[in-house]
Design a protein around this motif. Structure first.
Motif, PDB file in Angstrom:
ATOM      1  N   ALA A  91     100.923  53.467  33.102  1.00 40.29           N
ATOM      2  CA  ALA A  91     101.551  52.417  32.282  1.00 40.29           C
ATOM      3  C   ALA A  91     100.487  51.669  31.486  1.00 40.29           C
ATOM      4  N   LEU A  92     100.724  51.503  30.187  1.00 39.24           N
ATOM      5  CA  LEU A  92      99.807  50.763  29.324  1.00 39.24           C
ATOM      6  C   LEU A  92     100.085  49.269  29.449  1.00 39.24           C
ATOM      7  N   GLU A  93      99.011  48.476  29.509  1.00 36.90           N
ATOM      8  CA  GLU A  93      99.165  47.030  29.547  1.00 36.90           C
ATOM      9  C   GLU A  93      99.366  46.507  28.123  1.00 36.90           C
ATOM     10  N   LEU A  94     100.287  45.589  27.922  1.00 31.94           N
ATOM     11  CA  LEU A  94     100.558  44.943  26.640  1.00 31.94           C
ATOM     12  C   LEU A  94     100.823  45.928  25.504  1.00 31.94           C
ATOM     13  N   PRO A  95     101.649  46.944  25.698  1.00 34.37           N
ATOM     14  CA  PRO A  95     101.842  47.941  24.645  1.00 34.37           C
ATOM     15  C   PRO A  95     102.531  47.406  23.398  1.00 34.37           C
ATOM     16  N   TRP A  96     103.279  46.328  23.517  1.00 36.70           N
ATOM     17  CA  TRP A  96     104.024  45.804  22.373  1.00 36.70           C
ATOM     18  C   TRP A  96     103.344  44.602  21.734  1.00 36.70           C
ATOM     19  N   ALA A  97     102.129  44.287  22.133  1.00 34.72           N
ATOM     20  CA  ALA A  97     101.432  43.127  21.597  1.00 34.72           C
ATOM     21  C   ALA A  97     100.854  43.394  20.214  1.00 34.72           C
ATOM     22  N   GLY A  98     100.725  44.628  19.806  1.00 36.68           N
ATOM     23  CA  GLY A  98     100.162  44.940  18.497  1.00 36.68           C
ATOM     24  C   GLY A  98      98.650  44.958  18.555  1.00 36.68           C
ATOM     25  N   GLY A  99      98.035  45.455  17.510  1.00 35.33           N
ATOM     26  CA  GLY A  99      96.579  45.517  17.462  1.00 35.33           C
ATOM     27  C   GLY A  99      95.984  44.192  17.026  1.00 35.33           C
ATOM     28  N   ILE A 100      94.755  43.958  17.441  1.00 38.07           N
ATOM     29  CA  ILE A 100      94.030  42.748  17.042  1.00 38.07           C
ATOM     30  C   ILE A 100      92.716  43.202  16.431  1.00 38.07           C
ATOM     31  N   ASP A 101      92.473  42.809  15.180  1.00 42.26           N
ATOM     32  CA  ASP A 101      91.296  43.281  14.473  1.00 42.26           C
ATOM     33  C   ASP A 101      90.151  42.273  14.441  1.00 42.26           C
ATOM     34  N   PHE A 102      90.429  41.013  14.122  1.00 43.74           N
ATOM     35  CA  PHE A 102      89.380  40.026  13.858  1.00 43.74           C
ATOM     36  C   PHE A 102      89.848  38.699  14.435  1.00 43.74           C
ATOM     37  N   ALA A 103      89.781  38.587  15.752  1.00 43.92           N
ATOM     38  CA  ALA A 103      90.465  37.506  16.462  1.00 43.92           C
ATOM     39  C   ALA A 103      89.627  36.253  16.681  1.00 43.92           C
ATOM     40  N   LEU A 104      90.329  35.123  16.682  1.00 52.08           N
ATOM     41  CA  LEU A 104      89.805  33.838  17.131  1.00 52.08           C
ATOM     42  C   LEU A 104      90.674  33.422  18.314  1.00 52.08           C
ATOM     43  N   TYR A 105      90.051  32.999  19.403  1.00 48.46           N
ATOM     44  CA  TYR A 105      90.762  32.682  20.633  1.00 48.46           C
ATOM     45  C   TYR A 105      90.685  31.192  20.942  1.00 48.46           C
ATOM     46  N   SER A 106      91.788  30.643  21.429  1.00 47.58           N
ATOM     47  CA  SER A 106      91.831  29.261  21.903  1.00 47.58           C
ATOM     48  C   SER A 106      92.732  29.215  23.122  1.00 47.58           C
ATOM     49  N   GLN A 107      92.583  28.157  23.916  1.00 45.38           N
ATOM     50  CA  GLN A 107      93.420  27.991  25.096  1.00 45.38           C
ATOM     51  C   GLN A 107      94.401  26.840  24.915  1.00 45.38           C
ATOM     52  N   ILE A 108      95.598  27.042  25.465  1.00 48.41           N
ATOM     53  CA  ILE A 108      96.657  26.036  25.404  1.00 48.41           C
ATOM     54  C   ILE A 108      97.642  26.341  26.533  1.00 48.41           C
ATOM     55  N   ASP A 109      98.220  25.317  27.112  1.00 44.02           N
ATOM     56  CA  ASP A 109      99.234  25.523  28.146  1.00 44.02           C
ATOM     57  C   ASP A 109     100.591  25.673  27.455  1.00 44.02           C
ATOM     58  N   LEU A 110     100.966  26.901  27.156  1.00 45.15           N
ATOM     59  CA  LEU A 110     102.189  27.173  26.397  1.00 45.15           C
ATOM     60  C   LEU A 110     103.455  26.874  27.192  1.00 45.15           C
ATOM     61  N   ASN A 111     103.478  27.276  28.457  1.00 44.96           N
ATOM     62  CA  ASN A 111     104.697  27.156  29.249  1.00 44.96           C
ATOM     63  C   ASN A 111     104.678  25.977  30.219  1.00 44.96           C
ATOM     64  N   LYS A 112     103.705  25.078  30.059  1.00 48.84           N
ATOM     65  CA  LYS A 112     103.622  23.825  30.825  1.00 48.84           C
ATOM     66  C   LYS A 112     103.605  24.049  32.342  1.00 48.84           C
ATOM     67  N   ASP A 113     102.869  25.091  32.793  1.00 46.89           N
ATOM     68  CA  ASP A 113     102.761  25.359  34.220  1.00 46.89           C
ATOM     69  C   ASP A 113     101.427  24.891  34.798  1.00 46.89           C
ATOM     70  N   GLY A 114     100.619  24.211  33.980  1.00 47.94           N
ATOM     71  CA  GLY A 114      99.340  23.711  34.447  1.00 47.94           C
ATOM     72  C   GLY A 114      98.185  24.686  34.302  1.00 47.94           C
ATOM     73  N   ARG A 115      98.466  25.927  33.881  1.00 40.02           N
ATOM     74  CA  ARG A 115      97.407  26.920  33.662  1.00 40.02           C
ATOM     75  C   ARG A 115      97.223  27.139  32.167  1.00 40.02           C
ATOM     76  N   LEU A 116      95.978  27.299  31.749  1.00 40.20           N
ATOM     77  CA  LEU A 116      95.704  27.513  30.332  1.00 40.20           C
ATOM     78  C   LEU A 116      96.065  28.936  29.923  1.00 40.20           C
TER      79      LEU A 116
END
Length: 163
Positions: A36-61
């Protein structure tokens, strides 16, 4: 022949739009190449910038990814345990971000515990405040062109390349 070509040119955009609406991706279908491939539907990423945010408000970034190649936002939920990360693609958060061009990152400039959004705009910097409610994600534009104040002079746009 010319009439057929003209007709095809006029109809093709509608057929293409119709096909895109009719055939969406079902992200629950597993994709394998023997395993099984991990994240197969996430699409390709070519030139990424990464940041952290608590999207689902569970206390984890969680992870905000901005692909500078195509101005695409991708979001990933952190389902890991303490000290480890396990990223799950979560496209439902992507529409909460405004249109972004050139570059984008999150940084809590007002120290309210919620990362705010900065992006390129007309060779300058556009600033969005994270004013998300308890459940949800929302950004409000604070400044469409951040200025620097030079001693004894008028405010001047902070030059920021889109590259």
């Amino acid at each position: 022949m010319k009439r057929s070509l003209l007709l095809l040119c006029l109809i093709f955009p509608f057929l293409q739009t119709s096909a895109q609406l009719q055939f969406g991706f079902n992200t629950t279908i597993p994709v394998t190449d023997g395993t099984a491939l991990e994240l197969p539907w996430a699409g390709g990423i070519d030139f990424a910038l990464y940041s952290q945010i608590d999207l689902n408000k569970d206390g984890r970034l969680d992870l905000f990814v901005f692909d500078r190649h195509n101005n695409r936002v991708s979001t990933y939920i952190n389902n890991g345990t303490s000290g480890s990360h396990c990223w799950e693609y979560a496209p439902e958060y992507e529409s909460s971000f405004p249109p972004l061009i050139g570059w984008a990152f999150l940084y809590d400039y007002n120290l309210d515990g919620k990362p705010d959004l900065f992006t390129n705009y007309r060779s300058g910097i556009m600033q969005y405040k994270n004013d998300s409610p308890v459940n949800g994600l929302h950004f409000t534009m604070v400044d469409s062109m951040m200025d620097e104040h030079l001693p004894g002079g008028n405010p001047s746009n902070i030059l920021a390349s889109s590259f």
